[in-house]
Design a protein around this motif. Structure first.
Motif, PDB file in Angstrom:
ATOM      1  N   ARG A  99       0.764  -1.288  -0.338  1.00  0.00           N
ATOM      2  CA  ARG A  99      -0.086   0.113   0.071  1.00  0.00           C
ATOM      3  C   ARG A  99       0.788   1.258   0.109  1.00  0.00           C
ATOM      4  O   ARG A  99       0.383   2.494  -0.476  1.00  0.00           O
ATOM      5  CB  ARG A  99      -0.857  -0.003   1.274  1.00  0.00           C
ATOM      6  N   ALA A 100       2.116   1.057   0.613  1.00  0.00           N
ATOM      7  CA  ALA A 100       2.990   2.534   0.775  1.00  0.00           C
ATOM      8  C   ALA A 100       3.306   2.938  -0.898  1.00  0.00           C
ATOM      9  O   ALA A 100       3.790   3.891  -0.853  1.00  0.00           O
ATOM     10  CB  ALA A 100       4.141   2.166   1.417  1.00  0.00           C
ATOM     11  N   LEU A 101       3.229   1.995  -1.905  1.00  0.00           N
ATOM     12  CA  LEU A 101       3.582   2.574  -3.194  1.00  0.00           C
ATOM     13  C   LEU A 101       2.349   2.964  -4.088  1.00  0.00           C
ATOM     14  O   LEU A 101       2.338   3.284  -5.116  1.00  0.00           O
ATOM     15  CB  LEU A 101       4.278   1.424  -3.909  1.00  0.00           C
ATOM     16  N   ARG A 102       0.999   3.053  -3.301  1.00  0.00           N
ATOM     17  CA  ARG A 102       0.048   3.457  -4.441  1.00  0.00           C
ATOM     18  C   ARG A 102       0.087   4.949  -4.792  1.00  0.00           C
ATOM     19  O   ARG A 102      -0.314   5.143  -5.847  1.00  0.00           O
ATOM     20  CB  ARG A 102      -1.195   3.576  -3.193  1.00  0.00           C
ATOM     21  N   HIS A 103       0.866   5.835  -3.928  1.00  0.00           N
ATOM     22  CA  HIS A 103       1.408   7.032  -4.628  1.00  0.00           C
ATOM     23  C   HIS A 103       2.476   7.470  -4.207  1.00  0.00           C
ATOM     24  O   HIS A 103       2.868   7.599  -3.043  1.00  0.00           O
ATOM     25  CB  HIS A 103       0.088   8.226  -3.746  1.00  0.00           C
ATOM     26  N   VAL A 104       3.482   7.565  -5.212  1.00  0.00           N
ATOM     27  CA  VAL A 104       4.907   8.229  -5.233  1.00  0.00           C
ATOM     28  C   VAL A 104       5.197   9.240  -5.998  1.00  0.00           C
ATOM     29  O   VAL A 104       4.214   9.613  -6.752  1.00  0.00           O
ATOM     30  CB  VAL A 104       5.730   6.993  -5.436  1.00  0.00           C
TER      31      VAL A 104
ATOM     32  N   GLY B 138      15.579  14.180  -6.599  1.00  0.00           N
ATOM     33  CA  GLY B 138      17.083  14.410  -6.679  1.00  0.00           C
ATOM     34  C   GLY B 138      17.766  15.269  -7.702  1.00  0.00           C
ATOM     35  O   GLY B 138      16.776  16.136  -8.168  1.00  0.00           O
ATOM     36  N   PRO B 139      18.677  15.227  -7.986  1.00  0.00           N
ATOM     37  CA  PRO B 139      19.380  16.172  -8.924  1.00  0.00           C
ATOM     38  C   PRO B 139      18.918  15.985 -10.379  1.00  0.00           C
ATOM     39  O   PRO B 139      18.316  15.123 -10.560  1.00  0.00           O
ATOM     40  CB  PRO B 139      20.888  15.791  -9.107  1.00  0.00           C
ATOM     41  N   LYS B 140      19.069  16.937 -11.115  1.00  0.00           N
ATOM     42  CA  LYS B 140      18.461  17.110 -12.476  1.00  0.00           C
ATOM     43  C   LYS B 140      18.510  15.695 -13.471  1.00  0.00           C
ATOM     44  O   LYS B 140      17.755  15.374 -14.085  1.00  0.00           O
ATOM     45  CB  LYS B 140      18.784  18.246 -13.249  1.00  0.00           C
ATOM     46  N   THR B 141      19.693  14.972 -13.064  1.00  0.00           N
ATOM     47  CA  THR B 141      19.918  13.912 -13.974  1.00  0.00           C
ATOM     48  C   THR B 141      19.100  12.705 -13.477  1.00  0.00           C
ATOM     49  O   THR B 141      19.121  11.562 -14.158  1.00  0.00           O
ATOM     50  CB  THR B 141      21.612  13.429 -13.469  1.00  0.00           C
ATOM     51  N   ASP B 142      18.301  12.862 -12.345  1.00  0.00           N
ATOM     52  CA  ASP B 142      17.423  11.755 -11.962  1.00  0.00           C
ATOM     53  C   ASP B 142      15.977  11.655 -12.442  1.00  0.00           C
ATOM     54  O   ASP B 142      15.234  11.009 -12.116  1.00  0.00           O
ATOM     55  CB  ASP B 142      17.446  11.772 -10.450  1.00  0.00           C
ATOM     56  N   GLY B 143      15.897  12.820 -13.572  1.00  0.00           N
ATOM     57  CA  GLY B 143      14.723  12.824 -14.174  1.00  0.00           C
ATOM     58  C   GLY B 143      13.750  14.055 -13.815  1.00  0.00           C
ATOM     59  O   GLY B 143      14.301  14.765 -12.954  1.00  0.00           O
ATOM     60  N   VAL B 144      12.503  13.972 -14.218  1.00  0.00           N
ATOM     61  CA  VAL B 144      11.698  15.046 -14.125  1.00  0.00           C
ATOM     62  C   VAL B 144      10.720  14.673 -13.095  1.00  0.00           C
ATOM     63  O   VAL B 144      10.065  13.867 -13.009  1.00  0.00           O
ATOM     64  CB  VAL B 144      10.671  15.454 -15.412  1.00  0.00           C
ATOM     65  N   PRO B 145      10.582  15.307 -11.852  1.00  0.00           N
ATOM     66  CA  PRO B 145       9.701  15.018 -10.867  1.00  0.00           C
ATOM     67  C   PRO B 145       8.348  15.342 -11.089  1.00  0.00           C
ATOM     68  O   PRO B 145       7.769  15.892 -12.144  1.00  0.00           O
ATOM     69  CB  PRO B 145       9.934  16.237  -9.794  1.00  0.00           C
ATOM     70  N   ARG B 146       7.687  14.029 -10.932  1.00  0.00           N
ATOM     71  CA  ARG B 146       6.164  13.946 -11.119  1.00  0.00           C
ATOM     72  C   ARG B 146       5.469  13.157 -10.234  1.00  0.00           C
ATOM     73  O   ARG B 146       6.321  12.037  -9.635  1.00  0.00           O
ATOM     74  CB  ARG B 146       5.825  13.965 -12.551  1.00  0.00           C
ATOM     75  N   GLN B 147       4.267  13.255 -10.155  1.00  0.00           N
ATOM     76  CA  GLN B 147       3.655  12.382  -9.057  1.00  0.00           C
ATOM     77  C   GLN B 147       3.180  11.101 -10.045  1.00  0.00           C
ATOM     78  O   GLN B 147       2.457  11.019 -11.022  1.00  0.00           O
ATOM     79  CB  GLN B 147       2.271  13.001  -8.444  1.00  0.00           C
ATOM     80  N   SER B 148       3.416   9.903  -9.293  1.00  0.00           N
ATOM     81  CA  SER B 148       2.948   8.591  -9.864  1.00  0.00           C
ATOM     82  C   SER B 148       2.285   7.559  -8.957  1.00  0.00           C
ATOM     83  O   SER B 148       2.005   8.020  -7.859  1.00  0.00           O
ATOM     84  CB  SER B 148       4.345   8.173 -10.834  1.00  0.00           C
ATOM     85  N   GLY B 149       2.707   6.460  -9.259  1.00  0.00           N
ATOM     86  CA  GLY B 149       2.179   5.210  -8.085  1.00  0.00           C
ATOM     87  C   GLY B 149       2.683   3.931  -8.902  1.00  0.00           C
ATOM     88  O   GLY B 149       3.130   3.620  -9.875  1.00  0.00           O
ATOM     89  N   PHE B 150       2.056   2.947  -7.830  1.00  0.00           N
ATOM     90  CA  PHE B 150       2.355   1.577  -8.250  1.00  0.00           C
ATOM     91  C   PHE B 150       1.074   0.787  -8.338  1.00  0.00           C
ATOM     92  O   PHE B 150       0.053   1.124  -7.507  1.00  0.00           O
ATOM     93  CB  PHE B 150       3.264   0.885  -7.473  1.00  0.00           C
ATOM     94  N   ASP B 151       0.704  -0.133  -9.318  1.00  0.00           N
ATOM     95  CA  ASP B 151      -0.449  -0.973  -9.208  1.00  0.00           C
ATOM     96  C   ASP B 151       0.178  -2.447  -8.954  1.00  0.00           C
ATOM     97  O   ASP B 151       1.337  -2.567  -9.082  1.00  0.00           O
ATOM     98  CB  ASP B 151      -0.962  -0.900 -10.499  1.00  0.00           C
TER      99      ASP B 151
END
Length: 558
Positions: free
Chosen positions: A167-172, A177-190
Motif C-alpha cells: 500500500r505504501a507504493l499507491r502514490h509516489v 534528486g538532482p536534474k540527472t535523476d529525471g523530471v519530478p512528477r506524481q505517479s504510483g504503483f499497481d
C-alpha cells in the motif's frame, strides 16, 4: 510437514496423455513445461470439444472454491472416460503472501506442485512486470531528454507495477534528486495482476497480435490532447521481446494427473479475470472438455468472458458451473459478518437451513445471470465437513425450483470420485447447449454498454456518471474508441458497488467515478466505488507463516 506431493508424474507423460506432441513441450524441470503455440494446430477430429466455464455466487472474503471445484470437475470427467483439460489463471504473489494464500486448489483437488504454482512458476508475471516497467521507464526517459512528443505530464496514466501487496507504493513521486535523476512528477504503483500488459497477453492470439496490441497502449496525452502510445515511445518492440516466452501457456497437472494449462492472471474485480485465449485454443485442440474458470461471481468474470473474451476467441460456453457454498448463502442472509483472515463466526457453523433459504436470493440471481447469457447453468454445492444435511437439501430445493441441475461435490476430500455427480450433470448440460448472447453490441455507445451491464447483469436501476466520468466518455468517443467493449471495476463482494450489500440488492444505481482507456487490451473500463489497484497487507499476512525447514522444504504456504 513439508508441503510437497508424492503423486507427481513427469510432465512429458502428462503432455503425452493429453495428446501434445513432444516437439511442442518445453520442460521447465521435471513437472512443469511451456507449450509451443503450434500445439493449437494439431487436429484431433474425434474430440467433442465442449467449452465449460466455472463461475460462482458472490463469494465471502474467504472464497468459495471455484479453482478446487474446477479441478475436481476435470478429474471427475476423466474418471467418466472423457479427455478433459483445465485452463486457469496464474496466481499473483500478492494474495499468496497476503490474506488469501495460494490459489492451487485444496486437498485431493489441487494443482501440483502447489508451491511452484504459487511462487513464480515460469516467471510470466515477472515478465509482465518487466515489460510494463520498461514502458514506464521510457516515459520518464522521454521527459528527461526534452519531451519531443510534447507529453503533458499531468495526463500520464501509466504507473509502475510489482507483484506484491504494498500500500505504501499507491502514490509516489518519481524524479526526485538532482536534474540527472529525471523530471519530478506524481505517479504510483499497481499490482502486476492489474497491469494492462497482462490483460493484453491474455487476449492476444499470436505474437504478432501481441506486438500490435502493446503498440496501441495509451500512456497519456500531448499538450494538444492527442494520445501518446507505446509505439510513439518506440517501446512496444522491446516489450514484446520480454514477453516472447510468456506468451506460451504453462502445463501442469492435478493431483490425479489431469492436465492443466496455467496462463496469465488478470484480476477479476479490476481487470478481465480470465486466463488466456491461447490457453483455451491449446486446450480445445487437445481435449473433449475444456474447463476454465472466470474470476469471482457470474457478475464479474463470466460477464467479461462472454462480452469480451469470447467475442475475440469465438468460443461459446456450453455450460456454466455456478459454485455455491452453505457458508456463503448464510452470509447473504444478512445475519453474519465474515472478515478476511479470520475464521468463520461459530454461529455460522450451526444448523440453520432458514438462513440458507434467505441467502439463496444471491444464488438465484447468479443463475439468472448465466441464463441471461443463454448458457445452461449447473449449480455445484462445494460441500464442507461442517455443512448439515438440511442445509444442503435447501440448496437442492432452490435449484429444483429454478429448474436447473444441482450436484453436491466432495472433491476436496474425495478428488474426482467426489465430483462424479457434478461431472455427469455437466456432460448432460453440454448435450443441450443454449444460444449464447451478449449483454450489448459493441457498436452501441459506451454509456449504453455500461448501463446494459449494470441493469441486465448486476440488477441496478441504472448508472450515475460523475462529471469526470462524463468527460472521460466524451473524450474516448472523440478519439474513436466508442465501439470498444466495457469492463466495470467494482467490488467482488456484492452484486452492487457497495461490498456491504449482500444477497441480491434492488433499488440501487451504479456510481461511475471515472472511466479509463485500455487501448492495447481493447476495452474501456469504469471505476465504480472505492476500488484499489494496489492491495495492502493485513495485520498478520500469510507471509509471516511461510518459511524453509532444515531440509529446504517450503512450509506454511497454503
Amino acid at each position: 510437514m513439508p508441503q510437497t506431493s508424492p503423486q507427481l508424474t513427469s510432465i512429458s507423460e502428462v503432455a503425452a496423455a493429453a495428446g501434445i506432441a513432444a516437439d511442442h513441450v518445453e520442460p521447465y524441470g521435471r513437472h512443469v513445461a511451456k507449450i509451443d503455440l503450434a500445439a493449437r494446430d494439431v487436429d484431433h477430429p474425434h474430440l467433442g470439444r465442449h467449452y465449460v466455464v466455472v463461475t460462482a455466487i458472490t463469494p465471502t472474503p474467504l472464497g468459495e472454491g471455484k479453482t478446487t471445484t474446477a479441478v475436481g470437475l476435470a478429474q471427475g470427467l476423466a474418471r467418466l472416460g472423457h479427455r478433459p483439460m483445465l485452463a486457469l489463471r496464474q496466481p499473483s504473489m500478492g494474495p499468496t503472501f497476503g490474506i488469501k494464500g495460494g490459489a492451487s486448489g485444496a486437498g485431493r483437488s489441487q494443482i501440483i506442485p502447489m508451491e511452484t504454482l504459487d511462487l513464480h512458476l515460469t516467471g510470466d508475471l515477472h515478465a509482465i512486470t518487466s515489460a510494463h516497467n520498461l514502458l514506464a521507464a521510457m516515459i520518464d526517459n522521454h521527459l528527461h531528454h526534452g519531451n519531443e512528443l510534447g507529453i503533458d505530464p499531468q495526463t500520464i496514466s501509466w504507473p509502475r507495477v510489482v507483484d506484491l501487496n504494498d500500500r505504501a507504493l499507491r502514490h509516489v513521486v518519481v524524479g526526485l534528486g538532482p536534474k540527472t535523476d529525471g523530471v519530478p512528477r506524481q505517479s504510483g504503483f499497481d499490482i502486476t495482476a492489474a497491469s494492462e500488459v497482462g490483460v493484453v497477453l491474455s487476449l492476444a492470439t499470436s505474437l504478432r497480435d501481441l506486438r500490435a496490441r502493446l503498440g496501441r497502449i495509451v500512456v497519456g496525452y500531448t499538450w494538444g490532447g492527442d494520445p501518446v502510445t507505446a509505439d510513439d515511445l518506440k517501446a512496444a518492440g522491446a516489450m514484446t521481446v520480454i514477453l516472447r516466452e510468456a506468451i506460451k501457456p504453462t502445463l501442469m497437472q492435478t493431483t490425479e494427473h489431469t492436465p492443466v494449462l496455467v496462463h496469465t492472471g488478470p484480476f477479476g474485480n479490476i481487470a478481465t479475470g480470465n486466463s488466456s485465449i491461447i490457453a483455451d485454443q491449446v486446450g480445445m485442440a487437445c481435449s473433449d472438455y475444456l474447463v476454465t474458470e472466470a474470476g469471482f461471481g457470474a457478475d464479474m468474470g463470466l460477464e467479461r468472458l462472454v462480452n469480451l473474451k469470447c467475442q475475440i476467441s469465438g468460443y461459446r460456453p456450453a455450460a456454466a458451473v455456478v459454485v455455491a457454498t452453505v457458508r456463503a448463502l448464510k452470509l447473504h442472509s444478512g445475519h453474519h459478518r465474515v472478515v478476511a483472515g479470520k475464521g468463520l463466526p461459530p454461529e455460522m457453523l450451526e444448523e440453520r437451513p432458514d438462513e440458507v433459504r434467505a441467502g439463496a436470493v444471491n444464488l438465484i440471481k447468479h443463475v439468472q445471470i448465466v441464463q441471461g447469457f443463454g448458457i445452461t447453468p449447473v449449480v455445484a454445492i462445494n460441500v464442507f465437513p461442517t455443512d448439515h444435511r438440511s442445509e444442503l437439501d435447501e440448496v437442492r430445493a432452490v435449484a429444483a425450483e429454478l429448474g436447473v441441475a444441482c450436484a453436491e461435490s466432495t472433491h476436496v476430500v474425495d478428488g474426482g470420485e467426489g465430483a462424479l455427480e457434478l461431472a455427469r450433470a455437466v456432460v448432460e448440460a453440454c448435450e443441450q447447449p443454449g444460444e449464447v448472447r451478449t449483454s450489448y453490441e459493441w457498436v452501441e455507445s459506451l454509456e449504453h454498454k455500461l448501463t446494459a451491464v449494470a441493469t441486465r447483469v448486476y440488477g441496478a436501476d441504472g448508472i450515475d456518471l460523475s462529471p469526470q466520468a462524463r468527460r472521460d466518455l466524451a473524450h474516448m468517443a472523440d478519439l474513436g474508441h466508442g465501439d470498444l467493449p466495457v469492463v466495470i471495476a467494482k467490488t467482488h463482494l456484492s452484486l452492487s458497488a457497495d461490498p456491504t450489500r449482500k444477497g441480491a440488492p434492488t433499488g440501487w444505481r451504479l456510481p461511475v467515478r471515472e472511466v479509463r482507456l485500455a487501448a492495447g487490451a481493447g476495452y474501456v473500463y469504469a471505476i465504480c466505488g472505492d476500488m484499489q489497484t494496489m492491495p495492502g497487507l493485513g495485520r498478520h499476512p500469510a507471509a509471516e507463516n511461510i518459511d524453509i525447514d532444515d531440509e529446504g522444504n517450503i512450509v506454511g504456504l497454503f
